[in-house]
Design an enzyme around this catalytic site. Structure first.
Site, short mmCIF file in Angstrom:
data_model
loop_
_atom_site.label_atom_id
_atom_site.label_comp_id
_atom_site.label_asym_id
_atom_site.label_seq_id
_atom_site.Cartn_x
_atom_site.Cartn_y
_atom_site.Cartn_z
N LYS A 112 1.00 -0.88 0.42
CA LYS A 112 -0.44 0.59 -0.25
C LYS A 112 1.12 1.15 0.24
O LYS A 112 -0.16 1.99 -0.85
CB LYS A 112 -0.69 0.04 1.03
CG LYS A 112 -1.69 -0.98 1.63
CD LYS A 112 -2.85 -1.56 0.56
CE LYS A 112 -4.51 -2.35 1.21
NZ LYS A 112 -3.70 -3.61 0.95
C1 LIG Z 1 -3.94 -4.70 0.55
C2 LIG Z 1 -3.14 -5.96 0.65
C3 LIG Z 1 -4.08 -7.71 -0.51
C4 LIG Z 1 -5.26 -7.10 -1.29
O1 LIG Z 1 -4.91 -5.87 -1.96
P1 LIG Z 1 -6.35 -5.24 -2.83
O2 LIG Z 1 -5.70 -4.43 -3.76
O3 LIG Z 1 -6.87 -4.93 -2.23
O4 LIG Z 1 -6.73 -7.10 -3.83
C5 LIG Z 1 -3.20 -8.14 -0.23
N1 LIG Z 1 -2.48 -8.29 0.93
C6 LIG Z 1 -1.79 -7.81 1.57
C7 LIG Z 1 -1.07 -7.97 2.51
C8 LIG Z 1 -2.83 -6.32 1.78
O5 LIG Z 1 -1.98 -4.94 2.26
#
Ligand SMILES: *Cc1c(COP(=O)(O)O)cnc(C)c1O
Length: 466
Positions: A112
């Protein structure tokens, strides 16, 4: 570049407009009116660029007139300068076919950060220009919250209200949010699941009593700028593996369908992606939708991969709209049906459009643990539970051996150390950059899963627009 809503009735906006708006005011999600496309020669010329410069090339067509190229370059240099690895998103080989793209070298240890470090700077740039204030309201299954808070803490023109499902995020995840004591950061632990929290956030964007008083902004992947920033690492990985000449597949641990949708965008832009594997945990709405056309939300079951404990995948609407012929009023009707019954069937056009690029897999907890153990014993790599779900799906995909498969490593293993230790016997250490997380004071408030309570809490603390 102009952006339109998937539900057809919100005003078209430029890049600055969609970045600040988040969700469209008809409840839809913004998408570019058309996909920019690179020629093979243009893609070949990107090989070997430093990450921040590659980011400028890939994002420039989406940003359009909203930033000059030198402004965009300065923001990318600043955002990606905070990563602990010079490559920003290094690629690691596991065996002849399997690769890991490590996306967790940012300040809060999950992918993120890649988009949110940039988004924080975009907000600041645009708000300084307009002299406005932004009230960010977000829901987190764990990792968006900390990454967004890190990106905006202490910024003058921004307040952030972050809802997390009480007791359903890991200790590391919670502390990464609640130990940031800047006055513009407001953490809320809410009764219920991530889906409940996300539904409340979406309701705030459509509540005239809130939108009339406050400039509400989004940091969830409903915000187009986040997806745009994530497109870059698909290019980075594919270029290293021989694109544009050599096709590549990606396996993506998926919850809200944001990360994997960025891969779809990269493919529309001309990157030779043969397959995108959508890997879910037992909360498998996306696997059922892609394999059977059945998009119906069950109850969320908590798992060791909490960032994927999701049953309503917001960004799936973007795919259904694009693959299904871009008919906004049909999309609005289909989503109204889903919101009423929590179930819908994909149309044939949507299923066929998705089948060109996507496959899917549902990975249970035994398979997840097995992938963590394989990575540890066969390759000497300690991986987190989310990454393990992607890796298991990649190894089971049956794709021809001459196509490299890149699994997106979405989080640092130390973020989920109990599950990692259980599966591998190894307890991963938190990197120095997170500091003394467990010694710091926490601040958050607890609210019931009640819309009025949440709206009143925010209204009592946010800065109203002038
Ligand atoms: C947010 C997240 C996901 C999923 O990603 P999306 O964009 O919501 O599909 C997978 N793994 C981790 C560690 C995350 O923080």
């Amino acid at each position: 570049m102009e952006y339109i809503s998937t539900r057809g009735s919100a005003p078209a906006l430029d890049f600055e407009g969609v970045t600040l708006a988040g969700l469209a005011n008809d409840g839809g999600l913004y998408l570019p009116r058309e996909w920019p496309r690179f020629s093979e020669g243009e893609i070949a010329a990107m090989a070997g660029l430093p990450y921040a410069e590659l980011a400028v090339r890939v994002m420039q067509p989406f940003v359009g007139e909203s930033l000059s190229e030198s402004e965009l370059r300065a923001l990318c240099a600043q955002a990606y300068g905070r990563f602990a690895h010079a490559a920003v998103t290094p690629l690691k080989q596991l065996d002849e076919q399997q690769w890991l793209l490590e996306l967790f070298h940012g300040p809060t240890l999950a992918f993120k950060d890649v988009a949110l470090q940039l988004l924080g700077l975009l907000f600041e740039t645009f708000l300084t220009r307009s002299k406005d204030h932004l009230t960010i309201v977000g829901a987190t299954s764990g990792d968006t919250g900390s990454a967004a808070i890190d990106a905006v803490a202490g910024r003058e023109r921004i307040d952030i209200f972050m809802l997390h499902p009480k007791g359903r995020v890991s200790d590391v995840q919670r502390r990464q949010m609640t130990t940031v004591l800047a006055p513009n950061v407001h953490n809320i632990a809410i009764e219920g699941s991530f889906d409940d929290a996300q539904a409340m956030v979406k309701r705030i964007f459509r509540d005239p009593a809130m939108t009339a008083r406050f400039n509400i902004g989004a940091v969830n992947s409903i915000n187009w700028a986040r997806l745009m920033a994530q497109v870059v690492y698909y290019f980075a990985a594919a270029l290293q593996l021989g694109a544009p000449r050599r096709p590549v597949a990606f396996s993506v641990p998926t919850g809200n369908f944001g990360d994997v949708f960025a891969g779809y965008v990269a493919a529309q832009m001309g990157l030779p992606i043969t397959q995108l594997i959508v890997a879910t945990n037992i909360n498998d709405i996306l696997h059922r939708a892609l394999s059977e056309g059945d998009y119906s939300a069950g109850l969320v079951t908590p798992t060791a991969a909490p960032s994927m404990d999701i049953q309503v995948s917001s960004n799936f609407e973007r795919l259904l709209f694009d693959a299904g012929g871009r008919d906004g009023s049909a999309m609005a009707a289909q989503m109204a049906g889903f919101e009423a019954t929590k179930a819908m069937r994909l149309t044939n056009a949507q299923r066929e459009g998705a089948a060109h690029l996507f496959s899917s897999a549902r990975i249970d907890s035994a398979e997840m643990a097995e992938a963590m153990l394989w990575a540890s014993t066969a390759c000497g790599e300690i991986i987190d539970p989310h990454t393990a779900i992607g890796l298991h799906a990649a190894r089971a995909s049956g794709l021809s051996k001459d196509i490299p498969i890149v699994t997106l490593a979405t989080a640092h293993p130390a973020k989920f150390r109990d599950a990692v230790e259980q599966a591998t016997g190894v307890c991963p250490h938190l990197p120095d950059r997170v500091g003394d997380l467990f010694a710091r004071e926490e601040a958050f408030c607890e609210l019931p899963g009640d819309y009025d309570a949440v709206a009143a809490f925010i209204a009592g603390r946010a800065v109203s627009n002038s």
